[in-house]
Write a protein that holds these residues in place. Sequence first.
Motif, PDB file in Angstrom:
ATOM      1  N   ASP A  36      10.411  -3.299   0.076  1.00 50.90           N
ATOM      2  CA  ASP A  36      11.305  -4.099   0.919  1.00 50.90           C
ATOM      3  C   ASP A  36      11.225  -3.658   2.370  1.00 50.90           C
ATOM      4  O   ASP A  36      11.489  -4.447   3.277  1.00 50.90           O
ATOM      5  N   ALA A  37      10.890  -2.403   2.601  1.00 51.48           N
ATOM      6  CA  ALA A  37      10.839  -1.861   3.959  1.00 51.48           C
ATOM      7  C   ALA A  37       9.884  -0.685   3.994  1.00 51.48           C
ATOM      8  O   ALA A  37       9.711   0.008   2.993  1.00 51.48           O
ATOM      9  N   PRO A  56      -1.802  -5.402  -4.912  1.00 53.45           N
ATOM     10  CA  PRO A  56      -1.534  -6.826  -4.722  1.00 53.45           C
ATOM     11  C   PRO A  56      -0.202  -7.203  -5.370  1.00 53.45           C
ATOM     12  O   PRO A  56       0.229  -6.581  -6.350  1.00 53.45           O
ATOM     13  N   GLU A  57       0.455  -8.235  -4.839  1.00 52.31           N
ATOM     14  CA  GLU A  57       1.765  -8.616  -5.355  1.00 52.31           C
ATOM     15  C   GLU A  57       1.708  -9.072  -6.809  1.00 52.31           C
ATOM     16  O   GLU A  57       2.709  -8.996  -7.514  1.00 52.31           O
ATOM     17  N   ASP A  58       0.526  -9.542  -7.258  1.00 48.16           N
ATOM     18  CA  ASP A  58       0.410  -9.977  -8.648  1.00 48.16           C
ATOM     19  C   ASP A  58      -0.232  -8.926  -9.541  1.00 48.16           C
ATOM     20  O   ASP A  58      -0.633  -9.207 -10.666  1.00 48.16           O
ATOM     21  N   GLN A 110       0.836  -1.200   0.000  1.00 47.02           N
ATOM     22  CA  GLN A 110       0.000   0.000   0.000  1.00 47.02           C
ATOM     23  C   GLN A 110       0.879   1.262   0.000  1.00 47.02           C
ATOM     24  O   GLN A 110       1.930   1.302   0.644  1.00 47.02           O
ATOM     25  N   ILE A 111       0.433   2.237  -0.757  1.00 53.03           N
ATOM     26  CA  ILE A 111       0.995   3.584  -0.706  1.00 53.03           C
ATOM     27  C   ILE A 111      -0.107   4.504  -0.187  1.00 53.03           C
ATOM     28  O   ILE A 111      -1.229   4.475  -0.701  1.00 53.03           O
ATOM     29  N   VAL A 112       0.188   5.288   0.827  1.00 55.07           N
ATOM     30  CA  VAL A 112      -0.776   6.249   1.364  1.00 55.07           C
ATOM     31  C   VAL A 112      -0.155   7.637   1.271  1.00 55.07           C
ATOM     32  O   VAL A 112       0.940   7.871   1.794  1.00 55.07           O
ATOM     33  N   ILE A 113      -0.846   8.548   0.601  1.00 52.04           N
ATOM     34  CA  ILE A 113      -0.357   9.912   0.431  1.00 52.04           C
ATOM     35  C   ILE A 113      -1.400  10.881   0.994  1.00 52.04           C
ATOM     36  O   ILE A 113      -2.578  10.812   0.626  1.00 52.04           O
ATOM     37  N   THR A 114      -0.971  11.747   1.892  1.00 47.40           N
ATOM     38  CA  THR A 114      -1.859  12.759   2.445  1.00 47.40           C
ATOM     39  C   THR A 114      -1.946  13.925   1.459  1.00 47.40           C
ATOM     40  O   THR A 114      -0.943  14.582   1.186  1.00 47.40           O
ATOM     41  N   MET A 115      -3.143  14.154   0.933  1.00 46.56           N
ATOM     42  CA  MET A 115      -3.347  15.217  -0.054  1.00 46.56           C
ATOM     43  C   MET A 115      -3.697  16.540   0.603  1.00 46.56           C
ATOM     44  O   MET A 115      -3.362  17.605   0.104  1.00 46.56           O
ATOM     45  N   CYS A 147       3.583   7.485   2.859  1.00 49.13           N
ATOM     46  CA  CYS A 147       4.309   6.353   3.424  1.00 49.13           C
ATOM     47  C   CYS A 147       4.099   5.111   2.578  1.00 49.13           C
ATOM     48  O   CYS A 147       3.090   4.966   1.876  1.00 49.13           O
ATOM     49  N   ILE A 148       5.075   4.228   2.649  1.00 53.66           N
ATOM     50  CA  ILE A 148       5.035   2.932   1.972  1.00 53.66           C
ATOM     51  C   ILE A 148       4.760   1.875   3.023  1.00 53.66           C
ATOM     52  O   ILE A 148       5.506   1.754   3.997  1.00 53.66           O
ATOM     53  N   VAL A 149       3.687   1.122   2.837  1.00 53.86           N
ATOM     54  CA  VAL A 149       3.289   0.089   3.794  1.00 53.86           C
ATOM     55  C   VAL A 149       3.437  -1.278   3.109  1.00 53.86           C
ATOM     56  O   VAL A 149       2.581  -1.668   2.311  1.00 53.86           O
ATOM     57  N   PRO A 150       4.508  -2.017   3.390  1.00 50.66           N
ATOM     58  CA  PRO A 150       4.643  -3.342   2.784  1.00 50.66           C
ATOM     59  C   PRO A 150       3.558  -4.297   3.284  1.00 50.66           C
ATOM     60  O   PRO A 150       3.004  -4.126   4.369  1.00 50.66           O
TER      61      PRO A 150
END
Length: 272
Positions: free
Chosen positions: A91-92, A73-75, A23-28, A49-52
């Motif tokens: 990765d992190a 999704p990973e696919d 997931q990518i979450v961006i505060t607009m 933020c990047i949420v693996p």
Amino acid sequence: MPSTIRQLPLASATHHHTHDFHQIVITMSGSSEFEIEGLGGRVNAFSGCIVPANHEHFYSGNGDNRQLILDLPEDAPALTGENRELVALFDAPRFFGLDNPLRHYLAFMESELAQGFDTSTTSFQQDRLAATLLGSLKARLGTATQSSQQRLDLARINRFIRQHLAEDLRVADLARLACLSEAHFSDCFRAQTGLSPWQYVKRQRLNAARQMVLQSRLPLTDIAIQTGFANQSALSHAFRRSYGLSPRKLRQGYVSSVTPSPSKHPVGSLAG
């Protein structure tokens, strides 16, 4: 499975969960609070933020806010095929700010979303939008692909963590100590300790919190604040996952184990 891009506000109440997609979450607009595996803090407008996948995260919104969320999704086509190298972004966990070109691109994304388009499983328009954003982020943030690794001064890093345990510690703060990029620092750190930086910080937070639970009578809310957890609920959840019981139960068990047994002599009697 295709990616999904959505916009929504976050409630002021703190929630937490994990999910099996990135997931990518961006505060607009406005701001939000994010904690991912013990790292995080306030995310202001045009930051994100990047949420693996499978990383527990706590989140809440501050006042009137709006978030752009990419579920990947990973696919998903955005992370497979010719885009497969983009999965290295996850990765992190990490936090980032958006420069002007990326802000313009987000405005374009919003206009596309506002127009509406085919969202069936055979349409990959959202993946096309997502792949462009991910590629731009990857170019800016880099990935941990450095072949050479240097020894880190862990004693200095430990002192810094202890001194700033109650603050919003980020990988960038630790990387700055070593004069390395976040990606190169994370690579060196994992090679030297076997842990990612955020796993290491979380362990330090837990160790400090455990000592305070056992050796002080501070309220759990104060302990959570002093050791960098978002709130008492986040502290309790981390304790249950790591120690199998809540801080309260740990404290009660410790007090019981050190309470002296009743004297064999009646109260008021004198021995000897």
